[in-house]
Design an enzyme around this catalytic site. Structure first.
Site, mmCIF file in Angstrom:
data_model
loop_
_atom_site.group_PDB
_atom_site.id
_atom_site.type_symbol
_atom_site.label_atom_id
_atom_site.label_comp_id
_atom_site.label_asym_id
_atom_site.label_seq_id
_atom_site.Cartn_x
_atom_site.Cartn_y
_atom_site.Cartn_z
ATOM 1 N N LYS A 151 109.865 12.323 -66.547
ATOM 2 C CA LYS A 151 109.885 11.278 -65.518
ATOM 3 C C LYS A 151 108.454 11.155 -64.987
ATOM 4 O O LYS A 151 108.010 11.919 -64.143
ATOM 5 C CB LYS A 151 110.856 11.636 -64.389
ATOM 6 C CG LYS A 151 110.932 10.563 -63.314
ATOM 7 C CD LYS A 151 110.355 11.120 -62.044
ATOM 8 C CE LYS A 151 109.880 10.155 -61.020
ATOM 9 N NZ LYS A 151 108.835 9.214 -61.320
ATOM 10 N N CYS A 209 93.615 17.891 -58.339
ATOM 11 C CA CYS A 209 94.198 18.935 -57.493
ATOM 12 C C CYS A 209 93.223 20.087 -57.287
ATOM 13 O O CYS A 209 93.208 20.708 -56.239
ATOM 14 C CB CYS A 209 95.491 19.439 -58.134
ATOM 15 S SG CYS A 209 95.292 19.961 -59.836
ATOM 16 N N GLU A 241 103.756 22.552 -59.374
ATOM 17 C CA GLU A 241 102.282 22.520 -59.408
ATOM 18 C C GLU A 241 101.871 21.484 -58.383
ATOM 19 O O GLU A 241 101.940 20.273 -58.637
ATOM 20 C CB GLU A 241 101.797 22.100 -60.803
ATOM 21 C CG GLU A 241 102.090 23.106 -61.892
ATOM 22 C CD GLU A 241 101.131 24.283 -61.858
ATOM 23 O OE1 GLU A 241 100.069 24.187 -61.223
ATOM 24 O OE2 GLU A 241 101.455 25.315 -62.472
ATOM 25 N N GLU A 278 94.697 17.758 -47.482
ATOM 26 C CA GLU A 278 94.092 17.600 -48.808
ATOM 27 C C GLU A 278 93.364 16.249 -48.856
ATOM 28 O O GLU A 278 93.947 15.220 -48.504
ATOM 29 C CB GLU A 278 95.183 17.624 -49.889
ATOM 30 C CG GLU A 278 94.622 17.369 -51.283
ATOM 31 C CD GLU A 278 95.691 17.389 -52.385
ATOM 32 O OE1 GLU A 278 96.831 16.980 -52.119
ATOM 33 O OE2 GLU A 278 95.351 17.802 -53.504
ATOM 34 N N GLY A 296 102.804 17.472 -58.419
ATOM 35 C CA GLY A 296 102.642 16.408 -57.433
ATOM 36 C C GLY A 296 102.405 16.977 -56.052
ATOM 37 O O GLY A 296 101.862 18.072 -55.907
ATOM 38 N N TRP A 298 100.399 10.510 -61.387
ATOM 39 C CA TRP A 298 99.594 9.514 -62.101
ATOM 40 C C TRP A 298 98.173 10.001 -62.400
ATOM 41 O O TRP A 298 97.466 9.368 -63.174
ATOM 42 C CB TRP A 298 99.490 8.247 -61.208
ATOM 43 C CG TRP A 298 99.101 8.643 -59.810
ATOM 44 C CD1 TRP A 298 99.959 8.922 -58.776
ATOM 45 C CD2 TRP A 298 97.785 8.908 -59.317
ATOM 46 N NE1 TRP A 298 99.255 9.348 -57.662
ATOM 47 C CE2 TRP A 298 97.916 9.342 -57.970
ATOM 48 C CE3 TRP A 298 96.504 8.821 -59.858
ATOM 49 C CZ2 TRP A 298 96.824 9.685 -57.177
ATOM 50 C CZ3 TRP A 298 95.412 9.166 -59.077
ATOM 51 C CH2 TRP A 298 95.580 9.594 -57.757
HETATM 52 N N1 NAD Z 1 98.690 21.715 -58.932
HETATM 53 C C1 NAD Z 1 98.479 20.858 -59.920
HETATM 54 O O1 NAD Z 1 98.317 21.238 -61.053
HETATM 55 C C2 NAD Z 1 98.418 19.380 -59.641
HETATM 56 C C3 NAD Z 1 98.029 18.521 -60.668
HETATM 57 C C4 NAD Z 1 97.945 17.163 -60.400
HETATM 58 C C5 NAD Z 1 98.244 16.673 -59.137
HETATM 59 N N2 NAD Z 1 98.633 17.521 -58.167
HETATM 60 C C6 NAD Z 1 98.904 17.018 -56.807
HETATM 61 O O2 NAD Z 1 99.658 15.813 -56.860
HETATM 62 C C7 NAD Z 1 99.357 15.024 -55.717
HETATM 63 C C8 NAD Z 1 98.993 13.632 -56.162
HETATM 64 O O3 NAD Z 1 100.054 12.984 -56.678
HETATM 65 P P1 NAD Z 1 101.058 12.077 -55.806
HETATM 66 O O4 NAD Z 1 100.684 12.092 -54.370
HETATM 67 O O5 NAD Z 1 101.209 10.786 -56.467
HETATM 68 O O6 NAD Z 1 102.328 12.972 -55.924
HETATM 69 P P2 NAD Z 1 103.806 12.630 -55.542
HETATM 70 O O7 NAD Z 1 104.398 13.895 -55.104
HETATM 71 O O8 NAD Z 1 103.930 11.464 -54.638
HETATM 72 O O9 NAD Z 1 104.430 12.172 -56.946
HETATM 73 C C9 NAD Z 1 104.470 13.037 -58.055
HETATM 74 C C10 NAD Z 1 105.719 12.747 -58.857
HETATM 75 O O10 NAD Z 1 106.855 13.134 -58.088
HETATM 76 C C11 NAD Z 1 107.749 12.053 -57.943
HETATM 77 N N3 NAD Z 1 108.394 12.178 -56.644
HETATM 78 C C12 NAD Z 1 107.834 12.023 -55.427
HETATM 79 N N4 NAD Z 1 108.744 12.254 -54.454
HETATM 80 C C13 NAD Z 1 109.901 12.570 -55.082
HETATM 81 C C14 NAD Z 1 111.202 12.917 -54.625
HETATM 82 N N5 NAD Z 1 111.488 12.978 -53.319
HETATM 83 N N6 NAD Z 1 112.154 13.179 -55.535
HETATM 84 C C15 NAD Z 1 111.862 13.127 -56.851
HETATM 85 N N7 NAD Z 1 110.648 12.812 -57.350
HETATM 86 C C16 NAD Z 1 109.672 12.537 -56.479
HETATM 87 C C17 NAD Z 1 106.879 10.826 -58.088
HETATM 88 O O11 NAD Z 1 107.619 9.689 -58.452
HETATM 89 C C18 NAD Z 1 105.920 11.276 -59.169
HETATM 90 O O12 NAD Z 1 106.501 11.145 -60.439
HETATM 91 C C19 NAD Z 1 98.201 15.707 -55.039
HETATM 92 O O13 NAD Z 1 98.661 16.458 -53.955
HETATM 93 C C20 NAD Z 1 97.646 16.612 -56.127
HETATM 94 O O14 NAD Z 1 96.892 17.685 -55.669
HETATM 95 C C21 NAD Z 1 98.736 18.857 -58.391
HETATM 96 O O1 SSN Z 2 94.926 17.257 -60.625
HETATM 97 C C1 SSN Z 2 94.998 18.266 -61.292
HETATM 98 C C2 SSN Z 2 94.811 18.261 -62.750
HETATM 99 C C3 SSN Z 2 93.445 18.684 -63.046
HETATM 100 C C4 SSN Z 2 93.373 19.574 -64.243
HETATM 101 O O2 SSN Z 2 94.348 20.215 -64.657
HETATM 102 O O3 SSN Z 2 92.271 19.633 -64.766
#
Ligand code: NAD
Ligand code: SSN
Length: 456
Positions: A157, A265, A231, A362, A209, A133
């Site tokens: 998704k 992130c 990611e 984190e 995520g 999100w």
């Molecule tokens: N590396 C990157 O580029 C990047 C970018 C943005 C966010 N993030 C990371 O995302 C995290 C924040 O988001 P969040 O906590 O809402 O993530 P999350 O892992 O809870 O959810 C992310 C997505 O994965 C889905 N999901 C979660 N568990 C699942 C499962 N068991 N099976 C299938 N789908 C599943 C969720 O519904 C959602 O669509 C932070 O750790 C952040 O650092 C990383």
């Molecule tokens: O949370 C990570 C996304 C941030 C970015 O790509 O700028």
């Protein structure tokens, strides 16, 4: 399909906006079928045809920025000025791949015993993108723009907490006349994802995520022998050495830490300062962080909006409390506010050590965590003392920065500047921060068949 609906709450007010819809089994089946059928035609299109579509989507986003950006502000609390920037960056990503994909995927001639041998890059099929999100538009486009330009179709998704943003993204493609099934929004609960990954009409998976979600999804994709890009989260270090420009570092670190209310992130999550400049820089950070305006994300003057959800805010507060109890000094914020919405004050924790919660986990919110390093060696050791390895900032003389970058266990380093993502440059992590890369030439190579051709 039995699903528990997610309630979408305006994080600035705590008011419920709607229940988030999910597809029933028949609609999901139709989407999978459509993605597969669309692929049969799309894979045969030229780069020019694909580029024309992506450019039309980008133009639409630029035209509609003032109606698209508020969707994020409403659903997840992103300050409106940042939300507008995000829509425009998503448009840039679409334009970048529209312009560069053909060159990125040029066949590669390799010498061998053949009269001519080369590698050509062919599409794979339908790619499932699982998204969080925190940057609904940008993360969707950095997944779909390269995948589509390579000739794949996309199933998106998105996180169920941002249903209007997700639908608006898919609608953009319909509005510019994209073939049905090319880029579809497939809202579903996590439990439904496994069957989609295992479905033979899906060839690859991309997840942005948490590492927990990444591990679960990669296990399923691995069992099906399907490529996956992950990611994931990070606890990015930002090292400031004694020779740094401290004012510039303080300005940049402040911005990096508070973008999107700290829910990024690649934010500077562990600020590691060399001893001789520690007190000076902490003071500069405190002054800058204290001046930020926390409030209604719909206002142009707001710097820091609410956090996206109350459970995220409660978890952040737990991290702050545990870190304080372990001996960190709280120089700013640190108290849960009363009142509506999921606001968390801009917080500064100093004298954090490697064993404390805010250094180990984190921190996904507006909390700056400062750690003291004896010298550059100690700073590098502290930076690498993490299960994560996403990105890092380094503030020091440039060539020293280049040397030290090689010793940092991360996928991306910025020397004397902000860590950011850019469609032209690859981003991604190592360790628990992920697998593979998005963006740049590397990003488009993740979801292709690098086919070797040998001619006698
Ligand atoms: N590396 C990157 O580029 C990047 C970018 C943005 C966010 N993030 C990371 O995302 C995290 C924040 O988001 P969040 O906590 O809402 O993530 P999350 O892992 O809870 O959810 C992310 C997505 O994965 C889905 N999901 C979660 N568990 C699942 C499962 N068991 N099976 C299938 N789908 C599943 C969720 O519904 C959602 O669509 C932070 O750790 C952040 O650092 C990383
Ligand atoms: O949370 C990570 C996304 C941030 C970015 O790509 O700028």
């Amino acid at each position: 399909m039995t699903e528990t609906l997610v309630a979408v709450i305006n994080p600035a007010t705590g008011e419920k906006l709607q229940d988030s819809p999910v597809l029933d089994a028949a609609a999901l089946e139709a989407a999978l079928q459509q993605a597969r059928s669309a692929y049969q035609d799309w894979k045969q299109t030229s780069f020019a045809e694909r580029a024309a579509l992506l450019k039309a989507v980008a133009a639409k986003m630029r035209e509609e920025v003032d109606s698209l950006a508020p969707l994020m502000t409403l659903e997840m609390g992103k300050p409106i000025k940042e939300a507008r920037g995000e829509v425009l960056k998503a448009a840039w990503c679409a334009e970048h791949y529209a312009e560069q994909a053909e060159q990125y995927l040029q066949p590669l001639t390799l010498a061998s015993d053949a009269s001519h041998s080369y590698v050509q890059y062919l599409p794979l099929g339908s790619v499932l993108g699982i998204l969080p999100w925190n940057a609904p538009f940008w993360l969707a486009f950095r997944f779909c723009a390269p995948a589509l330009m390579a000739g794949n179709t996309c199933l998106m998704k998105h996180d169920l907490h941002v249903p209007r943003s997700a639908q608006a993204i898919a609608d953009l493609f319909v509005q510019v006349g994209a073939p049905a099934g090319l880029m579809q929004n497939v809202p579903m609960g996590n439990a439904a994802v496994e069957a989609v990954i295992r479905d033979p009409r899906v060839q690859a998976v991309s997840l942005t995520g948490s590492d927990r979600a990444g591990s679960a999804v990669a296990a399923i994709a691995g069992a099906e022998i399907k490529p996956v890009v992950l990611e994931l989260g990070g606890s990015d270090p930002c090292i400031v050495l004694a020779d740094a420009d401290l004012d510039k570092a303080a300005d940049t670190i402040t911005l990096s830490r508070i973008i999107n209310a700290g829910q990024s992130c690649i934010a500077a999550k562990r600020i590691i300062i060399e001893d001789p400049v520690y007190d000076t820089l902490v003071e500069k950070l405190q002054t800058r962080l204290a001046a930020l305006k926390l409030g209604d994300p719909a206002l142009e003057t707001t710097d820091v909006g609410p956090m996206a959800r109350d459970d995220l805010r409660q978890n952040l507060h737990r991290q702050v409390m545990e870190t304080r109890q372990a001996g960190a000094r709280c120089l700013l914020g640190g108290e849960l506010p009363d009142g509506p919405g999921f606001f968390y004050p801009v917080t500064l924790l100093a004298d954090v050590t490697a064993d404390m919660t805010a250094a180990v986990e984190e921190t996904f919110g507006p909390v700056a965590v400062v750690m003291r390093a004896r010298d550059a060696e100690h700073a590098v050791a502290l930076a690498n003392d993490s299960r994560y390895g996403l990105a890092a900032g380094l503030w020091t003389e440039r060539s020293r920065g280049e040397q030290l970058a090689r010793r940092l266990e991360v996928g991306q380093v910025a020397v004397n500047g902000i860590v950011k993502t850019d469609p032209r440059l690859p981003s991604g992590g190592i360790k628990c921060s992920g697998l593979g890369r998005e963006l740049g030439p590397q990003g488009i190579h993740e979801f292709v068949n690098a086919q070797q051709v040998w001619l006698g």
